[in-house]
Write a protein that holds these residues in place. Structure first.
Motif, PDB file in Angstrom:
ATOM      1  N   THR A 150       0.826  -1.205   0.000  1.00  0.00           N
ATOM      2  CA  THR A 150       0.000   0.000   0.000  1.00  0.00           C
ATOM      3  C   THR A 150       0.861   1.256   0.000  1.00  0.00           C
ATOM      4  OG1 THR A 150      -1.699  -1.208   1.233  1.00  0.00           O
ATOM      5  CG2 THR A 150      -1.881   1.185   1.193  1.00  0.00           C
ATOM      6  N   LEU A 151       1.903   1.258   0.837  1.00  0.00           N
ATOM      7  CA  LEU A 151       2.800   2.414   0.871  1.00  0.00           C
ATOM      8  C   LEU A 151       3.503   2.595  -0.479  1.00  0.00           C
ATOM      9  CD1 LEU A 151       4.390   1.961   4.430  1.00  0.00           C
ATOM     10  CD2 LEU A 151       2.653   3.627   3.729  1.00  0.00           C
ATOM     11  N   ARG A 152       3.934   1.476  -1.076  1.00  0.00           N
ATOM     12  CA  ARG A 152       4.641   1.556  -2.349  1.00  0.00           C
ATOM     13  C   ARG A 152       3.707   2.050  -3.465  1.00  0.00           C
ATOM     14  NH1 ARG A 152       6.609  -3.064  -2.114  1.00  0.00           N
ATOM     15  NH2 ARG A 152       4.919  -4.146  -3.214  1.00  0.00           N
ATOM     16  N   SER A 153       2.476   1.527  -3.478  1.00  0.00           N
ATOM     17  CA  SER A 153       1.541   1.970  -4.522  1.00  0.00           C
ATOM     18  C   SER A 153       1.145   3.426  -4.322  1.00  0.00           C
ATOM     19  CB  SER A 153       0.301   1.075  -4.531  1.00  0.00           C
ATOM     20  OG  SER A 153      -0.413   1.183  -3.306  1.00  0.00           O
ATOM     21  N   PHE A 154       1.140   3.875  -3.044  1.00  0.00           N
ATOM     22  CA  PHE A 154       0.825   5.284  -2.796  1.00  0.00           C
ATOM     23  C   PHE A 154       1.942   6.187  -3.313  1.00  0.00           C
ATOM     24  CE2 PHE A 154       0.891   9.075  -0.014  1.00  0.00           C
ATOM     25  CZ  PHE A 154      -0.345   9.599  -0.347  1.00  0.00           C
ATOM     26  N   LEU A 155       3.184   5.765  -3.082  1.00  0.00           N
ATOM     27  CA  LEU A 155       4.312   6.543  -3.614  1.00  0.00           C
ATOM     28  C   LEU A 155       4.280   6.573  -5.139  1.00  0.00           C
ATOM     29  CD1 LEU A 155       7.206   5.341  -1.250  1.00  0.00           C
ATOM     30  CD2 LEU A 155       5.987   7.524  -1.195  1.00  0.00           C
ATOM     31  N   SER A 156       3.936   5.406  -5.721  1.00  0.00           N
ATOM     32  CA  SER A 156       3.832   5.373  -7.186  1.00  0.00           C
ATOM     33  C   SER A 156       2.706   6.280  -7.669  1.00  0.00           C
ATOM     34  CB  SER A 156       3.579   3.935  -7.640  1.00  0.00           C
ATOM     35  OG  SER A 156       4.664   3.101  -7.280  1.00  0.00           O
ATOM     36  N   PHE A 157       1.599   6.264  -6.929  1.00  0.00           N
ATOM     37  CA  PHE A 157       0.475   7.135  -7.297  1.00  0.00           C
ATOM     38  C   PHE A 157       0.886   8.604  -7.242  1.00  0.00           C
ATOM     39  CE2 PHE A 157      -2.726   9.872  -5.242  1.00  0.00           C
ATOM     40  CZ  PHE A 157      -3.584  10.045  -6.310  1.00  0.00           C
ATOM     41  N   GLN A 158       1.611   8.971  -6.200  1.00  0.00           N
ATOM     42  CA  GLN A 158       2.060  10.363  -6.100  1.00  0.00           C
ATOM     43  C   GLN A 158       2.969  10.742  -7.266  1.00  0.00           C
ATOM     44  OE1 GLN A 158       3.717  10.329  -2.062  1.00  0.00           O
ATOM     45  NE2 GLN A 158       2.037  11.651  -1.401  1.00  0.00           N
ATOM     46  N   THR A 159       3.856   9.806  -7.638  1.00  0.00           N
ATOM     47  CA  THR A 159       4.760  10.079  -8.759  1.00  0.00           C
ATOM     48  C   THR A 159       3.966  10.250 -10.064  1.00  0.00           C
ATOM     49  OG1 THR A 159       6.511   8.784  -7.691  1.00  0.00           O
ATOM     50  CG2 THR A 159       6.734   9.209 -10.060  1.00  0.00           C
ATOM     51  N   VAL A 160       3.010   9.346 -10.294  1.00  0.00           N
ATOM     52  CA  VAL A 160       2.206   9.431 -11.519  1.00  0.00           C
ATOM     53  C   VAL A 160       1.347  10.683 -11.505  1.00  0.00           C
ATOM     54  CG1 VAL A 160       0.380   8.309 -12.855  1.00  0.00           C
ATOM     55  CG2 VAL A 160       2.207   6.941 -11.825  1.00  0.00           C
ATOM     56  N   THR A 172      -5.360   7.789 -18.485  1.00  0.00           N
ATOM     57  CA  THR A 172      -5.543   6.357 -18.204  1.00  0.00           C
ATOM     58  C   THR A 172      -4.443   5.818 -17.284  1.00  0.00           C
ATOM     59  OG1 THR A 172      -4.352   5.862 -20.251  1.00  0.00           O
ATOM     60  CG2 THR A 172      -6.782   5.905 -20.354  1.00  0.00           C
ATOM     61  N   ASP A 173      -3.217   6.323 -17.451  1.00  0.00           N
ATOM     62  CA  ASP A 173      -2.132   5.886 -16.567  1.00  0.00           C
ATOM     63  C   ASP A 173      -2.375   6.343 -15.134  1.00  0.00           C
ATOM     64  OD1 ASP A 173      -0.820   4.667 -18.669  1.00  0.00           O
ATOM     65  OD2 ASP A 173       0.310   6.472 -19.169  1.00  0.00           O
ATOM     66  N   TRP A 174      -2.878   7.581 -15.009  1.00  0.00           N
ATOM     67  CA  TRP A 174      -3.183   8.083 -13.671  1.00  0.00           C
ATOM     68  C   TRP A 174      -4.306   7.249 -13.032  1.00  0.00           C
ATOM     69  CZ3 TRP A 174      -6.701  12.636 -12.112  1.00  0.00           C
ATOM     70  CH2 TRP A 174      -6.522  12.925 -10.751  1.00  0.00           C
ATOM     71  N   ASN A 175      -5.358   6.986 -13.846  1.00  0.00           N
ATOM     72  CA  ASN A 175      -6.454   6.161 -13.323  1.00  0.00           C
ATOM     73  C   ASN A 175      -5.950   4.771 -12.899  1.00  0.00           C
ATOM     74  OD1 ASN A 175      -8.232   8.236 -13.820  1.00  0.00           O
ATOM     75  ND2 ASN A 175      -8.998   7.385 -15.751  1.00  0.00           N
ATOM     76  N   GLN A 176      -5.053   4.226 -13.698  1.00  0.00           N
ATOM     77  CA  GLN A 176      -4.535   2.904 -13.376  1.00  0.00           C
ATOM     78  C   GLN A 176      -3.761   2.901 -12.061  1.00  0.00           C
ATOM     79  OE1 GLN A 176      -5.310   0.241 -15.174  1.00  0.00           O
ATOM     80  NE2 GLN A 176      -4.275  -1.070 -13.661  1.00  0.00           N
ATOM     81  N   SER A 177      -3.028   3.966 -11.797  1.00  0.00           N
ATOM     82  CA  SER A 177      -2.292   4.052 -10.529  1.00  0.00           C
ATOM     83  C   SER A 177      -3.249   4.172  -9.350  1.00  0.00           C
ATOM     84  CB  SER A 177      -1.324   5.244 -10.557  1.00  0.00           C
ATOM     85  OG  SER A 177      -2.043   6.479 -10.624  1.00  0.00           O
ATOM     86  N   ILE A 178      -4.372   4.880  -9.558  1.00  0.00           N
ATOM     87  CA  ILE A 178      -5.387   4.978  -8.500  1.00  0.00           C
ATOM     88  C   ILE A 178      -6.005   3.607  -8.225  1.00  0.00           C
ATOM     89  CG2 ILE A 178      -7.606   5.993  -7.866  1.00  0.00           C
ATOM     90  CD1 ILE A 178      -6.870   8.445  -9.496  1.00  0.00           C
ATOM     91  N   LEU A 179      -6.366   2.899  -9.310  1.00  0.00           N
ATOM     92  CA  LEU A 179      -6.971   1.571  -9.158  1.00  0.00           C
ATOM     93  C   LEU A 179      -6.013   0.599  -8.458  1.00  0.00           C
ATOM     94  CD1 LEU A 179      -8.692   1.238 -12.656  1.00  0.00           C
ATOM     95  CD2 LEU A 179      -9.808   1.656 -10.444  1.00  0.00           C
ATOM     96  N   GLN A 180      -4.741   0.676  -8.808  1.00  0.00           N
ATOM     97  CA  GLN A 180      -3.754  -0.204  -8.190  1.00  0.00           C
ATOM     98  C   GLN A 180      -3.649   0.077  -6.693  1.00  0.00           C
ATOM     99  OE1 GLN A 180      -2.266  -2.684  -9.512  1.00  0.00           O
ATOM    100  NE2 GLN A 180      -0.764  -3.222  -7.941  1.00  0.00           N
ATOM    101  N   HIS A 181      -3.639   1.323  -6.316  1.00  0.00           N
ATOM    102  CA  HIS A 181      -3.541   1.679  -4.903  1.00  0.00           C
ATOM    103  C   HIS A 181      -4.793   1.232  -4.141  1.00  0.00           C
ATOM    104  CE1 HIS A 181      -2.348   3.712  -1.296  1.00  0.00           C
ATOM    105  NE2 HIS A 181      -3.383   4.561  -1.337  1.00  0.00           N
ATOM    106  N   ARG A 182      -5.950   1.441  -4.758  1.00  0.00           N
ATOM    107  CA  ARG A 182      -7.187   1.011  -4.102  1.00  0.00           C
ATOM    108  C   ARG A 182      -7.242  -0.515  -3.956  1.00  0.00           C
ATOM    109  NH1 ARG A 182     -11.772   4.912  -7.003  1.00  0.00           N
ATOM    110  NH2 ARG A 182     -11.177   6.844  -5.911  1.00  0.00           N
TER     111      ARG A 182
END
Length: 424
Positions: A150-160, A172-182
């Protein structure tokens, strides 16, 4: 309080209703054996009888035999009185009671069987505790990894998100990062629910309050690579010894059948007094007369003579069946031991590969995170790398769980699970 495997096992043994039932059955069997052993002791009893004879029985007395010149004259004379009482104490000391002796031996074997049932109940309860304890540990380990995901996907989400605001990535890439974090958040929540479920069941097994257990940490750790399957001699297993008890009971049945014709011998004695009176007054003077005897009592059951050939054939078939079951148990033990060794070797080899793969995928994720921030890769590349990392890590935890459960299941069937667990 520290939640150790030893503490859980002890609490479960004190709390288990199933084990208490087995203990009570064993206690009942022990008392039955003690009761049957009393046949050797002298048996003392007392009796009292009060009787009214409205018609006094008469007997023909050959009075002519008392004349100087004997004749065949007889006369009916009444013996007794309208009121009659008797009071006395009897005693019997068994000397030869073969049937009772065999009944004691039969009860002793049944008591031993009840003791094995108690041990089996304890083994089954220990298995549930150890399995639940280990399962809880594995789920907690998965949750810890889920936190990192979760922490890693959140950092990735912030980067994206930062790259999206700069217009350097697609929506779509931003949406995908949100979906991955959720998805990672949802996985973490599911594992939390799974932990509570295992804690509730562990509390049920141990009798502890779930509220007290909820915030505690399991302090016993199992080093999977330090364990190896252990095997006991087949004749020391509970299932094997219970077959031996069945064999002994069959032999006792044969002995009991052969001993049916053996006479029962004992000493019997009586000491008491009888009263005969016309009024029924128990205190009437000169109306009580002493009565006593001692003798040897021999009882021979004549109906028991003879031999039942069908019974003998049935006993032989039953004994052959038990021997076959013993042989099957030995063969199953050897087969399962080899299968477990092979399975553990396979799992350990896969774990070695997964450990190396996990290290490589961890490096890849770190590289992709750095390259994404520099615009060298797309968010999709990072998400794929993180997904593979999670798959490899989850597979490694699953393999460790599979290895450990296979190991304790084998020790449950063919070893001493409680001793092995407390040792490790």
């Amino acid at each position: 309080f520290p939640v150790t495997i030893a503490g859980c096992l002890e609490a479960s043994r004190n709390h288990s209703v199933q084990r208490k039932v087995a203990q009570q059955a064993y206690a009942e069997s022990s008392l039955t054996t003690e009761q049957k052993r009393l046949y050797k002791k002298i048996q003392v009893g007392s009796s009292y009888e009060y009787r009214f004879n409205p018609i006094i029985p008469a007997q023909l007395v050959p009075v002519g035999q008392f004349n100087p010149i004997p004749t065949s004259e007889t006369r009916a004379i009444q013996f007794g009185a309208p009121f009659q009482q008797s009071l006395g104490i009897s005693a019997f000391q068994p000397l030869i009671q073969v049937q009772d002796k065999l009944a004691v031996q039969e009860s002793e074997w049944k008591e031993a069987s009840a003791r094995f049932d108690l041990l089996q109940s304890q083994s089954d309860q220990d298995w549930e505790v150890v399995r639940t304890y280990a399962q809880l540990q594995f789920v907690q380990a998965q949750q810890k990894e889920a936190v990192q995901d979760t922490l890693r996907s959140f950092l990735s989400f912030q980067t994206v998100q930062a790259r999206f605001k700069e217009g350097k990535v697609l929506k779509t890439d931003w949406n995908q990062s949100i979906l991955q974090h959720r998805a990672n958040l949802l996985a973490w929540q599911k594992l939390g629910a799974a932990i509570r479920s295992e804690q509730i069941y562990l509390a049920y097994l141990t009798g502890w309050d779930w509220e007290d257990l909820r915030d505690q940490t399991l302090t016993t750790s199992f080093e999977w690579n330090a364990l190896s399957p252990t095997i006991l001699p087949a004749d020391s297993l509970i299932s094997y010894q219970k077959l031996g008890i069945e064999e002994e009971l069959i032999q006792l049945s044969r002995q009991k059948d052969k001993a049916l014709w053996v006479p029962s011998v004992g000493l019997q004695g009586y000491l008491g007094a009888n009263q005969f009176s016309q009024t029924g007054n128990p205190f009437l003077a000169n109306s009580w007369f002493g009565n006593s005897f001692i003798g040897l009592q021999v009882q021979i059951p004549l109906q028991a003579f003879g031999k039942n050939e069908l019974k003998e054939r049935k006993w032989r078939v039953q004994q052959d069946l038990i021997q076959s079951k013993k042989q099957i148990l030995i063969q199953d033990q050897q087969r399962d031991f080899q299968k477990v060794q092979n399975e553990l070797s396979r799992i350990q080899a896969e774990m070695n590969w997964q450990t190396e793969n996990l290290h490589l995928w961890t490096e890849n994720v770190q590289i992709y995170q750095k390259r994404l921030s520099e615009g060298q890769v797309t968010p999709k590349d990072l998400i794929l790398a993180e997904t593979e990392l999670q798959k490899n890590r989850d597979r490694l935890i699953t393999l460790r769980q599979e290895w450990f459960l296979t190991w304790i299941q084998f020790n449950r069937l063919y070893g001493k699970l409680d001793q092995v667990m407390l040792k490790n």
